[in-house]
Design a protein around this motif. Structure first.
Motif, PDB file in Angstrom:
ATOM      1  N   ASN A 118       0.831  -1.206   0.000  1.00 46.64           N
ATOM      2  CA  ASN A 118       0.000   0.000   0.000  1.00 46.64           C
ATOM      3  C   ASN A 118       0.866   1.257   0.000  1.00 46.64           C
ATOM      4  O   ASN A 118       0.538   2.262  -0.644  1.00 46.64           O
ATOM      5  N   LEU A 166      -8.786   0.250  -2.589  1.00 45.55           N
ATOM      6  CA  LEU A 166      -7.869  -0.393  -1.647  1.00 45.55           C
ATOM      7  C   LEU A 166      -7.627   0.476  -0.412  1.00 45.55           C
ATOM      8  O   LEU A 166      -6.928   0.054   0.522  1.00 45.55           O
ATOM      9  N   TYR A 182      -4.852  -5.344  -6.523  1.00 44.73           N
ATOM     10  CA  TYR A 182      -3.408  -5.133  -6.571  1.00 44.73           C
ATOM     11  C   TYR A 182      -2.870  -5.458  -7.960  1.00 44.73           C
ATOM     12  O   TYR A 182      -2.056  -4.707  -8.527  1.00 44.73           O
ATOM     13  N   ASP A 186      -9.004  -8.175  -3.041  1.00 51.35           N
ATOM     14  CA  ASP A 186      -7.858  -7.273  -2.947  1.00 51.35           C
ATOM     15  C   ASP A 186      -6.707  -7.751  -3.826  1.00 51.35           C
ATOM     16  O   ASP A 186      -5.973  -6.932  -4.401  1.00 51.35           O
TER      17      ASP A 186
END
Length: 240
Positions: A53, A199, A130, A126
């Protein structure tokens, strides 16, 4: 002939009890080991997500720096287009300032060195986001490189002098391609920003980027080098 089955020293009931204790001990040991592994994996996943992140946040800032130059880039390329479209054979080309929009190198070491087993334990939704973000990063990095290549080609016209029809055709081709890359930047940024928002990631300024560098990004360079006290004619006014 009869075969006698050995009898446990303390009887079958005691024997079964002892075996049960052993089996229970093994199961408890295996369960404890699995629990430790689960705890370690959850910790590894949290650390991976924190790292990835952060890297995405840095890339969002990289995108923002390039986006700041889009309007100036469009203005400069339009001025070049206007000059090429109005010029004629033998006309002297003013000295072009062939400087591409400022960009920063993207960040991707965390993504490229990710552990496959850890990544597999990230929630499926997720994981998909990504992957989508870094697919976009790959595409955007390619656009930046191709855009830079077009500006490098324009550097051959940095020296002023008369131009031919072939010169103008070549110049027009590079300028038009550079404008296409500039115009696809905004919609591509919308895609990447949306993925990052899903995200829960926001832009992060890299420690290595100084405020002085950001001030340079805000400066829009002229398209042509202007002799002191003179304005460079563009468009129909450029005809002699």
């Amino acid at each position: 002939m009869s075969v006698r089955v050995p009898t446990p020293l303390h009887g079958w009931r005691a024997f079964i009890g002892e075996v049960g204790v052993i089996v229970l001990g093994v199961l408890l040991a295996l369960g404890a080991q699995q629990l430790v592994q689960d705890v370690q994996m959850r910790s590894a996943v949290r650390e991976f997500r924190r790292t990835i992140n952060h890297e995405i946040g840095l890339n969002l800032f990289v995108y923002q720096v390039r986006t700041r130059g889009s309007d100036c880039n469009e203005k400069r390329l339009k001025e070049l287009t206007d000059w090429v479209m109005s010029a004629r054979d033998g006309q002297s080309l003013p000295k072009i300032i062939a400087a591409a929009p400022m960009t920063l190198s993207p960040y991707r070491s965390a993504w490229d060195t990710r552990d496959g087993d850890v990544f597999a334990h990230v929630p499926a939704k997720d994981r998909q986001k990504y992957a989508e973000f870094y697919d976009e990063l790959e595409s955007n990095s390619l656009i930046i490189q191709k855009e830079l290549d077009e500006w490098l080609q324009l550097q051959r016209f940095a020296l002023p002098g008369p131009v031919s029809l072939e010169d103008r055709r070549m110049l027009y081709g590079h300028v038009r391609t550079a404008r296409i890359f500039n115009r696809v930047w905004a919609p591509n940024m919308d895609i990447s920003n949306k993925i990052a928002a899903e995200l829960g990631v926001k832009s992060i300024k890299p420690d290595t980027v100084s405020d002085e560098l950001l001030k340079q990004v805000a400066v829009c360079q002229p398209t042509f080098e202007q002799p002191e006290g003179k304005d460079v004619a563009v468009g129909s006014a450029a005809r002699s």
